[in-house]
Design a protein around this motif. Sequence first.
Motif, PDB file in Angstrom:
ATOM      1  N   GLN A  81       5.250  -4.237  -8.562  1.00 38.17           N
ATOM      2  CA  GLN A  81       5.037  -5.504  -9.254  1.00 38.17           C
ATOM      3  C   GLN A  81       4.610  -5.265 -10.707  1.00 38.17           C
ATOM      4  OE1 GLN A  81       3.719  -4.699  -6.235  1.00 38.17           O
ATOM      5  NE2 GLN A  81       4.972  -6.019  -4.962  1.00 38.17           N
ATOM      6  N   LYS A 127      13.548 -12.049  -1.021  1.00 33.38           N
ATOM      7  CA  LYS A 127      12.306 -12.460  -0.365  1.00 33.38           C
ATOM      8  C   LYS A 127      11.433 -11.252  -0.006  1.00 33.38           C
ATOM      9  CE  LYS A 127      10.514 -15.269   3.417  1.00 33.38           C
ATOM     10  NZ  LYS A 127      10.862 -16.159   4.535  1.00 33.38           N
ATOM     11  N   THR A 128      12.027 -10.258   0.697  1.00 36.02           N
ATOM     12  CA  THR A 128      11.231  -9.113   1.147  1.00 36.02           C
ATOM     13  C   THR A 128      11.826  -7.760   0.778  1.00 36.02           C
ATOM     14  OG1 THR A 128      12.328  -9.107   3.300  1.00 36.02           O
ATOM     15  CG2 THR A 128      10.275 -10.384   3.126  1.00 36.02           C
ATOM     16  N   GLU A 175       7.818 -11.888  -1.803  1.00 36.97           N
ATOM     17  CA  GLU A 175       6.613 -11.999  -0.975  1.00 36.97           C
ATOM     18  C   GLU A 175       5.554 -11.003  -1.413  1.00 36.97           C
ATOM     19  OE1 GLU A 175       7.273 -11.933   3.237  1.00 36.97           O
ATOM     20  OE2 GLU A 175       8.069 -13.961   3.226  1.00 36.97           O
ATOM     21  N   ALA A 176       5.940  -9.768  -1.703  1.00 36.66           N
ATOM     22  CA  ALA A 176       4.981  -8.769  -2.181  1.00 36.66           C
ATOM     23  C   ALA A 176       4.417  -9.186  -3.529  1.00 36.66           C
ATOM     24  CB  ALA A 176       5.639  -7.388  -2.271  1.00 36.66           C
ATOM     25  N   TRP A 177       5.262  -9.774  -4.374  1.00 37.79           N
ATOM     26  CA  TRP A 177       4.830 -10.239  -5.708  1.00 37.79           C
ATOM     27  C   TRP A 177       3.742 -11.303  -5.550  1.00 37.79           C
ATOM     28  CZ3 TRP A 177       6.513  -9.117 -10.747  1.00 37.79           C
ATOM     29  CH2 TRP A 177       6.097 -10.021 -11.733  1.00 37.79           C
ATOM     30  N   THR A 178       3.989 -12.306  -4.727  1.00 33.76           N
ATOM     31  CA  THR A 178       3.022 -13.390  -4.578  1.00 33.76           C
ATOM     32  C   THR A 178       1.780 -12.921  -3.831  1.00 33.76           C
ATOM     33  OG1 THR A 178       4.203 -14.202  -2.606  1.00 33.76           O
ATOM     34  CG2 THR A 178       4.735 -15.240  -4.719  1.00 33.76           C
ATOM     35  N   TYR A 179       1.938 -12.021  -2.881  1.00 34.81           N
ATOM     36  CA  TYR A 179       0.790 -11.480  -2.151  1.00 34.81           C
ATOM     37  C   TYR A 179      -0.130 -10.727  -3.106  1.00 34.81           C
ATOM     38  CZ  TYR A 179      -1.966  -8.702   1.125  1.00 34.81           C
ATOM     39  OH  TYR A 179      -2.999  -8.125   1.807  1.00 34.81           O
ATOM     40  N   LYS A 180       0.445  -9.921  -3.970  1.00 37.19           N
ATOM     41  CA  LYS A 180      -0.321  -9.133  -4.949  1.00 37.19           C
ATOM     42  C   LYS A 180      -1.054 -10.076  -5.902  1.00 37.19           C
ATOM     43  CE  LYS A 180      -0.980  -5.311  -7.565  1.00 37.19           C
ATOM     44  NZ  LYS A 180      -1.931  -4.318  -7.231  1.00 37.19           N
ATOM     45  N   ASP A 181      -0.377 -11.136  -6.364  1.00 40.87           N
ATOM     46  CA  ASP A 181      -1.002 -12.080  -7.282  1.00 40.87           C
ATOM     47  C   ASP A 181      -2.172 -12.817  -6.605  1.00 40.87           C
ATOM     48  OD1 ASP A 181       0.517 -11.455  -9.446  1.00 40.87           O
ATOM     49  OD2 ASP A 181       1.839 -13.189  -9.312  1.00 40.87           O
ATOM     50  N   ASN A 182      -2.049 -13.094  -5.310  1.00 36.69           N
ATOM     51  CA  ASN A 182      -3.115 -13.794  -4.587  1.00 36.69           C
ATOM     52  C   ASN A 182      -4.338 -12.916  -4.365  1.00 36.69           C
ATOM     53  OD1 ASN A 182      -1.719 -16.211  -4.411  1.00 36.69           O
ATOM     54  ND2 ASN A 182      -0.731 -15.652  -2.499  1.00 36.69           N
ATOM     55  N   LEU A 183      -4.158 -11.597  -4.399  1.00 36.06           N
ATOM     56  CA  LEU A 183      -5.285 -10.675  -4.230  1.00 36.06           C
ATOM     57  C   LEU A 183      -6.116 -10.563  -5.508  1.00 36.06           C
ATOM     58  CD1 LEU A 183      -3.703  -7.718  -2.231  1.00 36.06           C
ATOM     59  CD2 LEU A 183      -5.224  -9.496  -1.379  1.00 36.06           C
TER      60      LEU A 183
END
Length: 129
Positions: A34, A92-93, A120-128
């Motif tokens: 990312q 997506k994945t 999904e990894a992009w948004t997951y990383k941003d949420n962390l």
Amino acid sequence: MKNNNWIILFVLSTLLISSSCTEPKNNQVTMVSQEEMKEIMNLDNTQLIDVREMSDFESEHLEGAQNIVYDEDFELNISKLDKSQPVAVYCKTGGRSEKCVKILVEAGFEKIYDLEGGYEAWTYKDNLE
């Protein structure tokens, strides 16, 4: 002894030349994190491609991305891109983008980036963060 040096030099030169001609063509494909994708997106000449369905793209996507859905028209639609400019692909994945990368390589694109883990990894990383 001098003849042996020439033979060794000839053999080494031949091996070097033949190995450079047989390098795999997949060296133009790079899996990126990312953080790396953020840097790539800031380059003026990068063509950012979202290969998800249009509804997913319309819902949310990376800034500056264009939607080229991975479907039966994908090869035709990528023909509108500049093969000499870098292409960054995501889905997506990561599964669809991997298939798209193979098509882009076969089509002659020179530099291809594939987002590891997809959107999904992009948004997951941003949420962390």
